[in-house]
Design a protein around this motif. Structure first.
Motif, PDB file in Angstrom:
ATOM      1  N   LEU A   1      30.524  33.981  49.873  1.00 10.74           N
ATOM      2  CA  LEU A   1      32.102  34.396  49.681  1.00 10.74           C
ATOM      3  C   LEU A   1      33.141  35.461  49.257  1.00 10.74           C
ATOM      4  O   LEU A   1      33.737  36.307  49.642  1.00 10.74           O
ATOM      5  CB  LEU A   1      32.126  33.406  48.617  1.00 10.74           C
ATOM      6  CG  LEU A   1      34.385  33.216  48.625  1.00 10.74           C
ATOM      7  CD1 LEU A   1      34.459  32.913  49.512  1.00 10.74           C
ATOM      8  CD2 LEU A   1      34.492  32.595  47.362  1.00 10.74           C
ATOM      9  N   LEU A   2      32.330  36.223  48.364  1.00  9.29           N
ATOM     10  CA  LEU A   2      32.708  37.644  47.273  1.00  9.29           C
ATOM     11  C   LEU A   2      32.105  38.346  48.650  1.00  9.29           C
ATOM     12  O   LEU A   2      33.516  39.346  48.950  1.00  9.29           O
ATOM     13  CB  LEU A   2      31.913  38.025  46.744  1.00  9.29           C
ATOM     14  CG  LEU A   2      32.135  36.903  45.388  1.00  9.29           C
ATOM     15  CD1 LEU A   2      31.162  38.154  44.431  1.00  9.29           C
ATOM     16  CD2 LEU A   2      33.752  37.360  45.725  1.00  9.29           C
ATOM     17  N   ARG A   3      31.918  38.327  49.168  1.00  6.71           N
ATOM     18  CA  ARG A   3      30.665  39.359  50.669  1.00  6.71           C
ATOM     19  C   ARG A   3      32.082  39.213  52.147  1.00  6.71           C
ATOM     20  O   ARG A   3      32.094  40.464  52.610  1.00  6.71           O
ATOM     21  CB  ARG A   3      29.962  39.195  50.684  1.00  6.71           C
ATOM     22  CG  ARG A   3      28.440  39.772  49.929  1.00  6.71           C
ATOM     23  CD  ARG A   3      28.208  41.093  49.860  1.00  6.71           C
ATOM     24  NE  ARG A   3      27.994  41.960  48.657  1.00  6.71           N
ATOM     25  CZ  ARG A   3      26.449  41.877  48.329  1.00  6.71           C
ATOM     26  NH1 ARG A   3      25.569  41.158  49.587  1.00  6.71           N
ATOM     27  NH2 ARG A   3      26.111  41.768  47.481  1.00  6.71           N
ATOM     28  N   LEU A   4      32.281  38.093  52.487  1.00  8.19           N
ATOM     29  CA  LEU A   4      33.398  37.861  53.104  1.00  8.19           C
ATOM     30  C   LEU A   4      34.326  38.255  53.045  1.00  8.19           C
ATOM     31  O   LEU A   4      35.567  38.750  53.922  1.00  8.19           O
ATOM     32  CB  LEU A   4      33.378  36.491  53.640  1.00  8.19           C
ATOM     33  CG  LEU A   4      34.287  35.683  54.698  1.00  8.19           C
ATOM     34  CD1 LEU A   4      33.635  36.825  56.268  1.00  8.19           C
ATOM     35  CD2 LEU A   4      34.179  34.180  54.390  1.00  8.19           C
ATOM     36  N   LEU A   5      35.038  38.645  51.375  1.00 10.80           N
ATOM     37  CA  LEU A   5      35.905  38.371  51.502  1.00 10.80           C
ATOM     38  C   LEU A   5      36.395  39.686  51.074  1.00 10.80           C
ATOM     39  O   LEU A   5      37.030  41.068  52.005  1.00 10.80           O
ATOM     40  CB  LEU A   5      36.827  38.021  50.274  1.00 10.80           C
ATOM     41  CG  LEU A   5      37.094  36.464  50.205  1.00 10.80           C
ATOM     42  CD1 LEU A   5      37.084  36.391  48.352  1.00 10.80           C
ATOM     43  CD2 LEU A   5      37.839  36.385  50.627  1.00 10.80           C
ATOM     44  N   SER A   6      35.491  40.686  50.470  1.00  9.59           N
ATOM     45  CA  SER A   6      35.050  42.161  50.653  1.00  9.59           C
ATOM     46  C   SER A   6      35.602  42.543  52.336  1.00  9.59           C
ATOM     47  O   SER A   6      35.753  43.816  52.533  1.00  9.59           O
ATOM     48  CB  SER A   6      33.651  42.512  50.643  1.00  9.59           C
ATOM     49  OG  SER A   6      33.022  43.914  50.348  1.00  9.59           O
TER      50      SER A   6
ATOM     51  N   ILE B   1      38.203  45.090  52.574  1.00 10.49           N
ATOM     52  CA  ILE B   1      38.050  46.083  53.244  1.00 10.49           C
ATOM     53  C   ILE B   1      38.874  46.696  54.523  1.00 10.49           C
ATOM     54  O   ILE B   1      39.362  47.867  54.684  1.00 10.49           O
ATOM     55  CB  ILE B   1      36.735  46.572  53.974  1.00 10.49           C
ATOM     56  CG1 ILE B   1      36.693  47.226  52.169  1.00 10.49           C
ATOM     57  CG2 ILE B   1      37.008  47.982  54.282  1.00 10.49           C
ATOM     58  CD1 ILE B   1      34.652  47.606  51.481  1.00 10.49           C
ATOM     59  N   GLY B   2      39.015  45.466  55.088  1.00 13.64           N
ATOM     60  CA  GLY B   2      39.477  45.525  56.973  1.00 13.64           C
ATOM     61  C   GLY B   2      41.214  45.869  56.326  1.00 13.64           C
ATOM     62  O   GLY B   2      42.028  46.608  57.200  1.00 13.64           O
TER      63      GLY B   2
ATOM     64  N   ASP C   1      43.775  47.732  47.997  1.00 10.92           N
ATOM     65  CA  ASP C   1      42.528  46.404  48.805  1.00 10.92           C
ATOM     66  C   ASP C   1      41.554  47.101  49.072  1.00 10.92           C
ATOM     67  O   ASP C   1      40.422  46.233  49.328  1.00 10.92           O
ATOM     68  CB  ASP C   1      43.628  46.182  49.959  1.00 10.92           C
ATOM     69  CG  ASP C   1      44.634  45.165  50.002  1.00 10.92           C
ATOM     70  OD1 ASP C   1      44.999  44.518  49.326  1.00 10.92           O
ATOM     71  OD2 ASP C   1      45.607  44.889  51.302  1.00 10.92           O
ATOM     72  N   LEU C   2      41.485  47.948  49.532  1.00 13.73           N
ATOM     73  CA  LEU C   2      39.750  48.640  49.202  1.00 13.73           C
ATOM     74  C   LEU C   2      39.337  48.720  48.015  1.00 13.73           C
ATOM     75  O   LEU C   2      38.194  48.225  48.091  1.00 13.73           O
ATOM     76  CB  LEU C   2      39.908  50.578  49.651  1.00 13.73           C
ATOM     77  CG  LEU C   2      40.547  51.017  51.167  1.00 13.73           C
ATOM     78  CD1 LEU C   2      40.697  52.283  51.651  1.00 13.73           C
ATOM     79  CD2 LEU C   2      39.354  49.928  52.167  1.00 13.73           C
TER      80      LEU C   2
END
Length: 145
Positions: A32-37, A41-42, A80-81
């Motif tokens: 979940l954290l990686r997907l949100l990341s 970042i996008g 956001d980044l």
């Protein structure tokens, strides 16, 4: 002599199959954290594209836009980044910054709808992601390993 982990003194040793269930919650939280990341970042890169004039936004140049729009864009370009990197690292501060970025976007969209428009679907998505984050974090932290 067997080494007891936290909580085993009161609850006793757990069955062998229970360790795998705990591992799944932590793995789910990491995914979940990686997907949100990736999404955040996008979003940050999209804001930088607007600043640099490379974005899909066909409006006037960034320098000629109102100061409120510029401030909001720069804020999210940086925030956001940084939040996305913290989420990718699965650091606690990344989750906190992500929550702050999401809540600030909701609040800015509420108070400045001219500069930051929010649809009901986007509001629902943000609230759902926050609830999923809280649930996954709570479950992963309360799961015995």
């Amino acid at each position: 002599m067997a080494v007891l982990r936290d909580g085993e003194v009161l609850r006793g040793p757990r069955p062998a199959g229970e360790a795998r269930r705990g591992m799944r919650w932590r793995l789910l939280l990491v995914w979940l954290l990686r997907l949100l990341s990736v999404v955040w970042i996008g979003k940050g890169l999209f804001h930088w594209a607007i600043i640099l004039g490379l974005g899909l936004d066909s409006g006037p140049a960034f320098e000629t836009r109102p100061l409120t729009f510029q401030a909001i864009t720069v804020y999210f370009a940086v925030f956001d980044l940084v939040a996305g990197v913290g989420l990718w690292l699965t650091a606690t501060w990344g989750g906190v910054l992500w929550l702050l970025a999401a809540v600030s976007q909701l609040l800015l969209g509420f108070f400045f709808p001219r500069w930051l428009t929010l649809s009901p679907a986007l509001i629902g998505t943000y609230v759902g992601l926050m609830l999923a984050y809280f649930l996954a974090t709570w479950a992963a932290e309360n799961q015995e390993t």
